[in-house]
Design a protein around this motif. Structure first.
Motif, short mmCIF file in Angstrom:
data_model
loop_
_atom_site.label_atom_id
_atom_site.label_comp_id
_atom_site.label_asym_id
_atom_site.label_seq_id
_atom_site.Cartn_x
_atom_site.Cartn_y
_atom_site.Cartn_z
N LEU A 273 -44.57 76.44 113.36
CA LEU A 273 -43.72 75.45 114.00
C LEU A 273 -42.27 75.62 113.55
N TYR A 274 -42.08 75.82 112.26
CA TYR A 274 -40.72 75.99 111.74
C TYR A 274 -40.04 77.19 112.40
N ALA A 275 -40.76 78.29 112.51
CA ALA A 275 -40.19 79.50 113.11
C ALA A 275 -39.84 79.26 114.58
N VAL A 286 -34.47 84.52 110.24
CA VAL A 286 -35.31 83.49 109.63
C VAL A 286 -36.66 83.42 110.34
N ALA A 287 -36.64 83.24 111.66
CA ALA A 287 -37.88 83.13 112.43
C ALA A 287 -38.70 84.41 112.32
N VAL A 288 -38.03 85.56 112.37
CA VAL A 288 -38.74 86.84 112.30
C VAL A 288 -39.50 86.97 110.98
N LYS A 289 -38.84 86.69 109.87
CA LYS A 289 -39.48 86.85 108.56
C LYS A 289 -40.63 85.87 108.37
N ALA A 318 -39.15 85.98 118.99
CA ALA A 318 -38.16 85.83 117.92
C ALA A 318 -37.23 87.04 117.87
N TYR A 319 -37.78 88.23 118.04
CA TYR A 319 -36.94 89.43 118.06
C TYR A 319 -36.01 89.41 119.28
N TYR A 320 -36.51 88.92 120.40
CA TYR A 320 -35.67 88.85 121.59
C TYR A 320 -34.49 87.89 121.36
#
Length: 434
Positions: A273-275, A286-289, A318-320
């Motif tokens: 959820l945080y990501a 942040v989201a990727v990791k 997230a990468y996009y």
């Protein structure tokens, strides 16, 4: 040829033999009938015996049920608290549902717990608090629901960081704290998303520290090769990966089974959820990791509190979004009239392309991994093909990706995906950019 004549004595002998044979047949028939009769009586006896056992067992079960209903030796609550809890549960599950009265009974149960001086940290106590919040949700009293969660979250986390939680309750309190913080994040009103995200991050960080202290295998230094992680489908592959990348975690390999803390799945959900929120409010890394480490844990632990397909789709997204952030920063740089600006813009463009390439690799990996006829595979195929069409917009491949995506979406009735594809392929170019 002369006929042989039979003597009277031979005739007598033959007659005697015939009588004996007839007698044997009669005896055999009687014996068989007696044997069948004995087998029938034995079967009847067994039937009566089992009938008696069953009747006695049912009677005993009914009697025991009545006694246990009154006594309930496993019930962790007192008689008075149990009475309110049973009434509350009945009012929210019976035909005549009344959430308001159920809420009143749960509140009365909590008051009784206070009279009995139950510790506010006791999982029994906080469990009733969660039921009260649930009733506010059923009654669509979101502000009251949010207030209950916020007060409980602040209380639990303060006790954890001050090391005021009894060891036997600690993992359960961490689990409850993560659940409450996650629900608060989903209920965040406009303008408070960053605040609740920060609170969720603090809870996650605390839980991660506790987990890594017990399981060093989860402490990964440096970048993860997510494509390599996706191949960890067997114990031998996991062992080789750990020996190669995590030599400090060799002890982990000596365990036949691992007793993960009860909150680990809730931690993964919280991180997911945080990501998802961080994709739109925080730097792309942040989201990727966070999502990469989630996938790593699910592969190592063999647990999927969220579907692996969902985690992979989220990571590709997230990468996009990371690529778009880099492109936006390079565009904001303006004129590259200095060497420093030129280097900055080139760096951002390079990072944007890397992120787009990684996003495309993940979408192709998803298409390769999920080729079944089930709905989950259909969603994976349609979303990945659609996303590849977006990534290749303006190129020949895009039309092929969109066409294939629409076929899969139509086959599985994925109306929202079909609408997305139509927006990309049917609307005029200027409107697509609005």
């Amino acid at each position: 040829m002369a006929l042989r004549r039979t003597s009277p004595s031979a005739k007598f002998t033959q007659a005697s033999n015939l009588d004996a044979m007839l007698g044997d047949c009669i005896m055999n028939r009687k014996q068989k009938e007696e044997q069948r009769f004995r087998e029938h009586m034995e079967a009847q006896r067994r039937k009566r015996k089992w009938s008696t056992y069953i009747t006695s067992s049912v009677a005993l079960l009914l009697a025991t049920s009545g006694i246990l209903y009154l006594w309930q030796p496993w019930n962790p609550f007192s008689t008075e608290v149990s009475r309110h809890l049973r009434k509350g549960l009945w009012l929210e599950t019976s035909k005549n549902i009344d959430y308001l009265k159920a809420l009143e009974h749960y509140q009365n149960a909590l008051r009784q717990c206070k009279k009995e001086q139950m510790d506010n940290l006791d999982p029994r106590y906080t469990g009733i608090v969660l039921k009260i919040a649930e009733m506010y949700e059923k009654l669509q009293m979101v502000d009251r629901q949010r207030e209950v969660y916020q007060r409980l979250s602040d209380f639990l986390f303060a006790k954890l960081v001050n090391d005021e939680v009894p060891p036997e309750w600690k993992d359960k309190v961490i689990q409850r704290d993560l659940v409450v913080a996650t629900r608060l994040a989903t209920l965040a009103p406009a303008g408070q998303t960053k605040r609740v995200m920060q609170e969720l991050w603090e809870r996650m960080d605390y839980a991660e520290q506790q987990t890594v202290a017990k399981f060093p295998v989860l402490h990964v230094r440096g970048e993860l090769d997510i494509m390599e992680v996706l191949q960890l489908d067997s114990w031998s592959a996991k062992k080789k990966f750990i020996e190669q990348h995590l030599p400090q975690a060799k002890k982990f390999l000596s365990q036949w089974s691992v007793a993960w803390p009860c909150y680990t799945e809730d931690l993964v959900r919280a991180r997911d959820l945080y990501a998802t929120l961080a994709m739109f409010t925080a730097p792309g890394d942040v989201a990727v990791k966070v999502l990469q480490s989630n996938i790593f844990f699910m592969k190592i632990a063999g647990q999927e509190p969220i579907k692996m397909s969902t985690a992979l789709l989220n990571l590709a997204s997230a990468y996009y979004f990371k690529s778009e952030q880099h492109e936006a920063r390079s565009a904001l740089a303006g004129d590259t009239d200095t060497l420093e600006k030129q280097m900055f813009v080139e760096h951002e463009k390079t990072e944007a392309q890397k992120a787009r390439d990684m996003s495309a690799r993940l979408y192709r990996a998803i298409i390769s991994r999920y080729q079944g006829q089930d709905e989950d595979s259909g969603v994976c195929q349609a979303m990945s093909l659609y996303s590849l069409g977006v990534l290749n917009k303006g190129q020949k491949e895009a039309e092929t990706y969109f066409s294939r995506a629409r076929e899969v979406a139509a086959e599985h009735g994925l109306v929202q995906v079909m609408d997305k594809i139509d927006n990309e392929t049917l609307l005029p170019a200027p409107l697509q950019q609005v």
